[in-house]
Design an enzyme around this catalytic site. Sequence first.
Site: not given
Ligand code: ACM
Length: 537
Positions: A173, A244, A311
Site C-alpha cells: 500500500d 495505493h 481508489e
Molecule cells: C478498500 O477498502 N479500499 C478496498
Amino acid sequence: MSDVLPQPQQVSSQEDAFFDLGPDTALVAGEGTGRTERWLRATLGAATGLPLAPSAGGGGAIRLALDAGLPDEGYRLVVAPEGVHLTGGDAAGLFWGAQTLRQLLGPNAFRRAPLPDRRWRLPLARIEDAPRFRWRGLMLDVARHFMPKDGVLRYLDLMAAHKLNVLHFHLTDDQGWRVEIKRHPKLTETGSWRARTKYGHRASPLWEDKPHGGYYTQDDIREIVAYAAERHITVVPEIDVPGHSQAAIAAYPELGNTDVIDTTALAVWDTWGVSPNVLAPTDAVLRFYEGVFEELLELFPSEFVHIGGDECPKEQWRSSATAQARIEELALANEDELQAWIIQHFDTWLTERGRRLIGWDEILEGGLAKGAAVASWRGYAGGVAAARAGHDVVMCPEQQVYLDHRQAPGEDEPVPIGFVRTLEDVYRFEPVPAELTPDESGHVIGTQANVWTEVMENQGRVDYQVFPRLAAFAEVAWSALPAPAERDYAAFERRMAAHYRRLDALGVDYRPPAGPLPWQRRPGVLGRPIDGPPPNK
Ligand code: ACM
C-alpha cells in the site's frame, strides 16, 4: 454440546454419557488424514498432555477417516462409548471436524500446555456438518501496520479455529511494501518502512515519531503459505495496482508519473487516506510488475491473485503527457479506461499462467475476462453487477464487515472509525443479496471480513477490532443461517458465552461485551466516526 461455534448443521447428544480421553487413548489415522492427525497430536497433545499414540492401547481411540459420500469440506463426528469416529468428506472437512472436536473438549483444550488435574471428557454425540460458502475469508492489511510473521501464523490458527479458509494478504500500500521481491530489492530496502506514523485518523495532530516497518522474506512467505495449507487455508496475495502504490514509487521513482511531479522526492507515506501518487501507465511499469507477479506466483499457489484496483485517483494521469499519449495510442475514452486497460493487462497475464484475477469492485468498470472475480466492498452493488455479468463474487461490503469500523457508539471506543457495527450487526449480515436469482447467487462464492489497520498499531489493537465479531462472521460464512431478521441472536449469544472462554484460553484481546478494558482505550486519539444503519435495518 450446543456451544459449538460456528453452529453445525445437525447435532444430537446425550448429556449423561461420556467418552473420556486418557493416556491410553489412541489417535488412529486412516489413509489421506495425515494433516489432521498431525494437527490433533500437536494441538490436543499439547493442551491435554496426552500422547495420542498411533495404535490402540485399551483406552479407546479417535479414528480419522475420509468418506467421499459426505459433502465438500463436510464432516461427521460421532462420539461413542469406545471412542471418537471423525470422518471428513475430504481432507479439509476432516480438519474442520477436528476443530469441532477441540471445542467439545472445553476451553482448556485451547491452551498450549495442560493445567493440572483436568479431565478430558466428551459427551456422546453425533454431529453432521458442512459449510455454506467455499470462500470464508479474512483480509489482513499488513501494509498500514506490519504484523510480524509470528502474528500472521497466530491469525492462521485463529482462522482455523473459526473454520475460515482464505487469508487475503494485503501486502502493499502507500504506507509500506511487505514482501521481498528478489529482482527489485529496494521495494523492501526502502519501501518496507517509514520514518514516522500518523497516530489516529489523518486529521489527528498526533505522530508516532519513530520508524515503523518490516517485511516477509520469501522464506517467511513460504512458511506462512505452508502453515496455512496444513490448516486447509489458502493465502491469496494482494499487490495493489495502479493506486495505493506510493511505497513502491518511493523505492523506484521511475514507477511514478515523473512528468508530473518529482517522484524522487517521495517517501513511504506516513499518514492515511488515498495518495494521489499512482503508477505511470508505461510499458516499463507493466514489465516491472510482471516481474513482481512472476516471483509472487512462485510463492503463492492460490488459484486467485488479488491485484487491488481500488481508489486510484486520476489527477496525475490527467496532467501527464505520457499518460495522455497512451490514452490516444490505445484510442481510449478517458483515464478510467486507462485504468481498465492496466487491469485487463494483468487479467490476461494471470489467465495465461493458469491463475484467476480478483480485484476490488472498481475493476468491473472496464470489462473483465470471464474467469476474473470481484471483491464487492463499496456495498452490494458491485457484487450484484458482477454476478449478473457472470463473474464470481466475494461479498465484503464496508457497510457490514469492515472490522476496522467501531463496534459500539461509546466515547470509550478506541480511535473510532466508520460506522457502528456491533456483534449483532455482523451476525445479521447476509452475503447473498435478495435481488439475485438463484443462478446469479451461485456466483457469490463467499464472503470475507476486512481488517484495515491504520489505527491498529499492534496485535492487541487488531484482536480488539476483530474479536468477537469474527466469531459472528464465521457463523455467517459457515452456517446455513435464516434471513437476517429471523436469526436467533439470543442463541448465538449463549454460544458466545462458551466461546469467550475459548478466546481467553487462546489469549485473544477481544472487546469484552461491557466495553473496552482500561488499557484497550486510546483516550484523546482522534478517529473519524460515521453515522448510519447497516443496509439490512
Ligand atoms: C478498500 O477498502 N479500499 C478496498
